[in-house]
Design a protein around this motif. Sequence first.
Motif, PDB file in Angstrom:
ATOM      1  N   THR A 172      10.520  -0.647 -11.298  1.00 40.10           N
ATOM      2  CA  THR A 172      10.325  -0.526 -12.585  1.00 40.10           C
ATOM      3  C   THR A 172       8.055   0.080 -11.909  1.00 40.10           C
ATOM      4  O   THR A 172       8.292  -0.025 -10.958  1.00 40.10           O
ATOM      5  N   LEU A 173       8.236   0.178 -13.365  1.00 42.01           N
ATOM      6  CA  LEU A 173       6.488   1.083 -13.104  1.00 42.01           C
ATOM      7  C   LEU A 173       6.774   2.441 -12.400  1.00 42.01           C
ATOM      8  O   LEU A 173       6.228   3.555 -12.964  1.00 42.01           O
ATOM      9  N   LEU A 174       7.720   2.384 -11.493  1.00 43.82           N
ATOM     10  CA  LEU A 174       7.124   4.169 -10.536  1.00 43.82           C
ATOM     11  C   LEU A 174       8.415   5.226 -11.050  1.00 43.82           C
ATOM     12  O   LEU A 174       8.552   5.992 -10.961  1.00 43.82           O
ATOM     13  N   GLY A 175       9.109   4.790 -12.014  1.00 39.81           N
ATOM     14  CA  GLY A 175      10.214   5.476 -12.737  1.00 39.81           C
ATOM     15  C   GLY A 175      11.359   5.842 -11.662  1.00 39.81           C
ATOM     16  O   GLY A 175      11.736   5.429 -11.052  1.00 39.81           O
ATOM     17  N   LYS A 176      11.815   6.412 -11.973  1.00 40.31           N
ATOM     18  CA  LYS A 176      12.707   7.741 -11.463  1.00 40.31           C
ATOM     19  C   LYS A 176      12.759   8.584 -10.049  1.00 40.31           C
ATOM     20  O   LYS A 176      11.607   9.448 -10.584  1.00 40.31           O
ATOM     21  N   VAL A 177      12.971   7.842  -9.153  1.00 39.50           N
ATOM     22  CA  VAL A 177      13.432   8.495  -7.458  1.00 39.50           C
ATOM     23  C   VAL A 177      14.005   9.170  -7.021  1.00 39.50           C
ATOM     24  O   VAL A 177      14.662   8.408  -6.609  1.00 39.50           O
ATOM     25  N   LYS A 178      13.954  10.529  -6.822  1.00 31.91           N
ATOM     26  CA  LYS A 178      15.079  11.295  -5.872  1.00 31.91           C
ATOM     27  C   LYS A 178      14.817  10.986  -4.486  1.00 31.91           C
ATOM     28  O   LYS A 178      14.042  11.762  -3.936  1.00 31.91           O
ATOM     29  N   VAL A 179      16.213  10.562  -3.996  1.00 27.85           N
ATOM     30  CA  VAL A 179      15.874   9.986  -2.721  1.00 27.85           C
ATOM     31  C   VAL A 179      17.058  10.608  -2.018  1.00 27.85           C
ATOM     32  O   VAL A 179      17.397  10.479  -0.268  1.00 27.85           O
ATOM     33  N   ALA A 180      17.909  11.089  -2.351  1.00 29.32           N
ATOM     34  CA  ALA A 180      19.702  11.673  -2.256  1.00 29.32           C
ATOM     35  C   ALA A 180      19.347  13.674  -1.234  1.00 29.32           C
ATOM     36  O   ALA A 180      17.943  13.818  -1.623  1.00 29.32           O
TER      37      ALA A 180
ATOM     38  N   LYS B 130       4.159   8.066  -4.807  1.00 29.57           N
ATOM     39  CA  LYS B 130       3.748   7.987  -6.265  1.00 29.57           C
ATOM     40  C   LYS B 130       3.341   6.314  -6.226  1.00 29.57           C
ATOM     41  O   LYS B 130       2.867   6.515  -7.549  1.00 29.57           O
ATOM     42  N   ALA B 131       4.109   5.342  -5.898  1.00 29.60           N
ATOM     43  CA  ALA B 131       2.883   3.670  -5.999  1.00 29.60           C
ATOM     44  C   ALA B 131       1.535   4.353  -5.669  1.00 29.60           C
ATOM     45  O   ALA B 131       1.084   3.422  -6.155  1.00 29.60           O
ATOM     46  N   GLN B 132       0.973   5.458  -5.412  1.00 29.30           N
ATOM     47  CA  GLN B 132      -0.519   5.388  -5.028  1.00 29.30           C
ATOM     48  C   GLN B 132      -0.404   5.149  -6.346  1.00 29.30           C
ATOM     49  O   GLN B 132      -2.442   5.445  -6.851  1.00 29.30           O
ATOM     50  N   GLU B 133      -0.202   6.364  -7.210  1.00 26.46           N
ATOM     51  CA  GLU B 133      -0.561   6.826  -8.435  1.00 26.46           C
ATOM     52  C   GLU B 133      -0.961   5.044  -9.697  1.00 26.46           C
ATOM     53  O   GLU B 133      -1.470   4.991 -10.280  1.00 26.46           O
ATOM     54  N   PHE B 134      -0.063   3.760  -8.743  1.00 19.73           N
ATOM     55  CA  PHE B 134      -0.546   2.536  -9.339  1.00 19.73           C
ATOM     56  C   PHE B 134      -1.438   1.968  -8.813  1.00 19.73           C
ATOM     57  O   PHE B 134      -1.679   0.584  -9.587  1.00 19.73           O
ATOM     58  N   TYR B 135      -0.657   1.831  -8.357  1.00 19.74           N
ATOM     59  CA  TYR B 135      -1.058   0.824  -6.498  1.00 19.74           C
ATOM     60  C   TYR B 135      -2.558   1.528  -6.095  1.00 19.74           C
ATOM     61  O   TYR B 135      -2.593   2.689  -5.115  1.00 19.74           O
ATOM     62  N   ARG B 136      -3.292   0.526  -5.163  1.00 21.54           N
ATOM     63  CA  ARG B 136      -4.587   1.135  -3.801  1.00 21.54           C
ATOM     64  C   ARG B 136      -4.199   0.748  -3.044  1.00 21.54           C
ATOM     65  O   ARG B 136      -3.519  -0.295  -2.409  1.00 21.54           O
TER      66      ARG B 136
END
Length: 272
Positions: free
Chosen positions: A117-125, A139-145
């Motif tokens: 949620t919020l971060l969207g799709k993240v490829k981790v395989a 990716k989280a740094q785009e939304f959170y500090r």
Amino acid sequence: MTNNFKNNPPKARVWYIFSALLVTLLLGSCSVKNVVYFKDLPQDTLKVMKAAAAFSEPVIQSDDLLSITVQTLDPTTSSIANQTEAVQAVGASSASNVGNQVISGFLVDKNGFVHMTLLGKVKVAGLTTYQARELITEKAQEFYRDPTVQVRFANYKITVLGEVTRPATYTVPNEKVTVLDALGLAGDMTIYGQRENVLLIREENGQKAMVRLNLADSDLFQSPYYYLRQNDVIYVEPGKAKAATNNAARTQTFAIIGSALSLLIVLITRWR
């Protein structure tokens, strides 16, 4: 008792000797030496291994279940990214709770993505949990500090079957798991398990690899299979003593028949 034995007819003596030998073989079929781990180690000196087995971090694959947490200064906003779905791991157990478990986490889809949620799709395989943590933090740094991200396997499973106290599929809390750790979770081998011939089944590149491990030899610590991987299966085969135990009823029947025949021979001999 000696005089009575000598007075018995020859055929009766044979049956007595046969019965005594049968009991001796059954009692001596399980040697203490066969149930000892690493029996090649000296008892009065210290043996230092030249090189321990190398541990390689497992990589994330499709259908893995990941525990991902994003922490920020505002727990209300970070809880949005941490929303997960509960998945029932069939047959999975922990050391204290044997049975099916409901595990919450992010499921890696067939294309190798997790949907957050919020971060969207993240490829981790194809990534380790450390690499996935770095990517999700980015990716989280785009939304959170100053977010703090933790990633680990939620369904890191090892299956232990055969001659162990608690055969089951176990979900382990960390990725660095050894053969001995897995046997410890399963309550150790029973006295009937073959320590010199433990089978490890592992899936590699879509194929099943099968390896025999000797737990009576300290060289196990240097084996590339000493550290387990996710979904590994350990099978402890029963030894000859187990077969003897399973045939106890049959052996008892034979003993009764032998005793009856001995008595019959004695009666027939005396009657003549």
